[in-house]
Write a protein that holds these residues in place. Structure first.
Motif, PDB file in Angstrom:
ATOM      1  N   UNK A   1     -68.760  55.941  45.159  1.00 55.35           N
ATOM      2  CA  UNK A   1     -68.724  54.788  46.026  1.00 55.35           C
ATOM      3  C   UNK A   1     -68.607  55.214  47.491  1.00 55.35           C
ATOM      4  N   UNK A   2     -67.942  56.310  47.729  1.00 53.64           N
ATOM      5  CA  UNK A   2     -67.793  56.762  49.111  1.00 53.64           C
ATOM      6  C   UNK A   2     -69.144  57.122  49.719  1.00 53.64           C
ATOM      7  N   UNK A   3     -70.044  57.683  48.903  1.00 52.02           N
ATOM      8  CA  UNK A   3     -71.360  58.048  49.421  1.00 52.02           C
ATOM      9  C   UNK A   3     -72.195  56.818  49.776  1.00 52.02           C
ATOM     10  N   UNK A   4     -71.826  55.667  49.261  1.00 50.80           N
ATOM     11  CA  UNK A   4     -72.520  54.423  49.585  1.00 50.80           C
ATOM     12  C   UNK A   4     -71.895  53.704  50.775  1.00 50.80           C
ATOM     13  N   UNK A   5     -70.881  54.310  51.360  1.00 49.66           N
ATOM     14  CA  UNK A   5     -70.278  53.749  52.556  1.00 49.66           C
ATOM     15  C   UNK A   5     -69.064  52.870  52.320  1.00 49.66           C
ATOM     16  N   UNK A   6     -68.589  52.783  51.081  1.00 51.08           N
ATOM     17  CA  UNK A   6     -67.399  51.990  50.806  1.00 51.08           C
ATOM     18  C   UNK A   6     -66.156  52.797  51.138  1.00 51.08           C
ATOM     19  N   UNK A   7     -65.201  52.140  51.758  1.00 47.03           N
ATOM     20  CA  UNK A   7     -63.906  52.757  52.008  1.00 47.03           C
ATOM     21  C   UNK A   7     -62.860  51.980  51.234  1.00 47.03           C
ATOM     22  N   UNK A   8     -61.874  52.697  50.726  1.00 48.99           N
ATOM     23  CA  UNK A   8     -60.837  52.072  49.914  1.00 48.99           C
ATOM     24  C   UNK A   8     -59.480  52.199  50.569  1.00 48.99           C
ATOM     25  N   UNK A   9     -58.662  51.184  50.365  1.00 47.33           N
ATOM     26  CA  UNK A   9     -57.281  51.186  50.821  1.00 47.33           C
ATOM     27  C   UNK A   9     -56.403  51.255  49.574  1.00 47.33           C
ATOM     28  N   UNK A  10     -55.452  52.136  49.579  1.00 49.11           N
ATOM     29  CA  UNK A  10     -54.573  52.299  48.422  1.00 49.11           C
ATOM     30  C   UNK A  10     -53.768  51.024  48.182  1.00 49.11           C
ATOM     31  N   UNK A  11     -53.493  50.710  46.920  1.00 49.06           N
ATOM     32  CA  UNK A  11     -52.685  49.523  46.645  1.00 49.06           C
ATOM     33  C   UNK A  11     -51.257  49.710  47.144  1.00 49.06           C
ATOM     34  N   UNK A  12     -50.689  48.634  47.672  1.00 49.14           N
ATOM     35  CA  UNK A  12     -49.307  48.671  48.125  1.00 49.14           C
ATOM     36  C   UNK A  12     -48.562  47.460  47.579  1.00 49.14           C
ATOM     37  N   UNK A  13     -47.288  47.617  47.417  1.00 52.91           N
ATOM     38  CA  UNK A  13     -46.441  46.530  46.929  1.00 52.91           C
ATOM     39  C   UNK A  13     -46.388  45.401  47.950  1.00 52.91           C
ATOM     40  N   UNK A  14     -46.512  45.742  49.224  1.00 51.91           N
ATOM     41  CA  UNK A  14     -46.353  44.749  50.283  1.00 51.91           C
ATOM     42  C   UNK A  14     -47.519  43.779  50.432  1.00 51.91           C
ATOM     43  N   UNK A  15     -48.774  44.236  50.170  1.00 53.17           N
ATOM     44  CA  UNK A  15     -49.878  43.326  50.475  1.00 53.17           C
ATOM     45  C   UNK A  15     -51.062  43.337  49.520  1.00 53.17           C
ATOM     46  N   UNK A  16     -51.061  44.126  48.487  1.00 53.74           N
ATOM     47  CA  UNK A  16     -52.181  44.119  47.553  1.00 53.74           C
ATOM     48  C   UNK A  16     -52.103  42.923  46.614  1.00 53.74           C
ATOM     49  N   UNK A  17     -53.249  42.334  46.298  1.00 58.29           N
ATOM     50  CA  UNK A  17     -53.246  41.252  45.314  1.00 58.29           C
ATOM     51  C   UNK A  17     -52.900  41.800  43.926  1.00 58.29           C
ATOM     52  N   UNK A  18     -52.468  40.926  43.049  1.00 57.94           N
ATOM     53  CA  UNK A  18     -52.054  41.359  41.714  1.00 57.94           C
ATOM     54  C   UNK A  18     -53.239  41.808  40.864  1.00 57.94           C
ATOM     55  N   UNK A  23     -60.843  42.559  50.405  1.00 64.27           N
ATOM     56  CA  UNK A  23     -61.340  43.328  51.536  1.00 64.27           C
ATOM     57  C   UNK A  23     -60.426  43.071  52.730  1.00 64.27           C
ATOM     58  N   UNK A  24     -59.988  44.152  53.366  1.00 63.59           N
ATOM     59  CA  UNK A  24     -59.116  44.050  54.541  1.00 63.59           C
ATOM     60  C   UNK A  24     -59.570  45.097  55.551  1.00 63.59           C
ATOM     61  N   UNK A  25     -59.890  44.673  56.749  1.00 66.03           N
ATOM     62  CA  UNK A  25     -60.378  45.570  57.806  1.00 66.03           C
ATOM     63  C   UNK A  25     -61.568  46.408  57.344  1.00 66.03           C
ATOM     64  N   UNK A  26     -62.454  45.793  56.567  1.00 66.17           N
ATOM     65  CA  UNK A  26     -63.662  46.473  56.113  1.00 66.17           C
ATOM     66  C   UNK A  26     -63.452  47.452  54.981  1.00 66.17           C
ATOM     67  N   UNK A  27     -62.246  47.497  54.428  1.00 69.18           N
ATOM     68  CA  UNK A  27     -61.948  48.399  53.314  1.00 69.18           C
ATOM     69  C   UNK A  27     -61.639  47.589  52.069  1.00 69.18           C
ATOM     70  N   UNK A  28     -62.019  48.140  50.924  1.00 65.60           N
ATOM     71  CA  UNK A  28     -61.720  47.500  49.649  1.00 65.60           C
ATOM     72  C   UNK A  28     -60.261  47.783  49.315  1.00 65.60           C
ATOM     73  N   UNK A  29     -59.492  46.714  49.072  1.00 66.99           N
ATOM     74  CA  UNK A  29     -58.082  46.850  48.707  1.00 66.99           C
ATOM     75  C   UNK A  29     -57.983  46.789  47.186  1.00 66.99           C
ATOM     76  N   UNK A  30     -57.419  47.821  46.613  1.00 71.17           N
ATOM     77  CA  UNK A  30     -57.283  47.927  45.161  1.00 71.17           C
ATOM     78  C   UNK A  30     -56.094  47.079  44.710  1.00 71.17           C
ATOM     79  N   UNK A  31     -56.233  46.329  43.594  1.00 73.93           N
ATOM     80  CA  UNK A  31     -55.120  45.489  43.135  1.00 73.93           C
ATOM     81  C   UNK A  31     -53.968  46.307  42.549  1.00 73.93           C
ATOM     82  N   UNK A  32     -52.812  45.688  42.515  1.00 75.83           N
ATOM     83  CA  UNK A  32     -51.606  46.336  41.990  1.00 75.83           C
ATOM     84  C   UNK A  32     -51.790  46.750  40.530  1.00 75.83           C
TER      85      UNK A  32
END
Length: 72
Positions: A1-18, A23-32
């Protein structure tokens, strides 16, 4: 996915959906629930409890969201 230009944000307890990817700031947010040892029900509990108030400690997370030590 990185070679296709996708960036990922690590899941966090504070703001990731369950359960859903977001998508947040152009990055895919991984769910909890994508974390090892965290299932759908625990993900929902974390999301519900953090809406009441933020978690102050790991013990607070364990107590309020019923998270076991394996998931932490």
């Amino acid at each position: 996915m990185l070679s296709r230009g996708y960036e990922f944000e690590a899941p966090t307890i504070e703001n990731s959906p369950a359960l859903r990817f977001d998508v947040h700031d152009g990055k895919v947010v991984v769910p909890i629930c994508a974390l090892d040892g965290v299932g759908e029900q625990v993900g929902r509990m974390i999301e519900a409890e953090r809406e009441i108030r933020p978690f102050s400690t790991v013990e607070d997370l364990q107590t309020r969201a019923k998270v076991n030590k394996t998931a932490i």
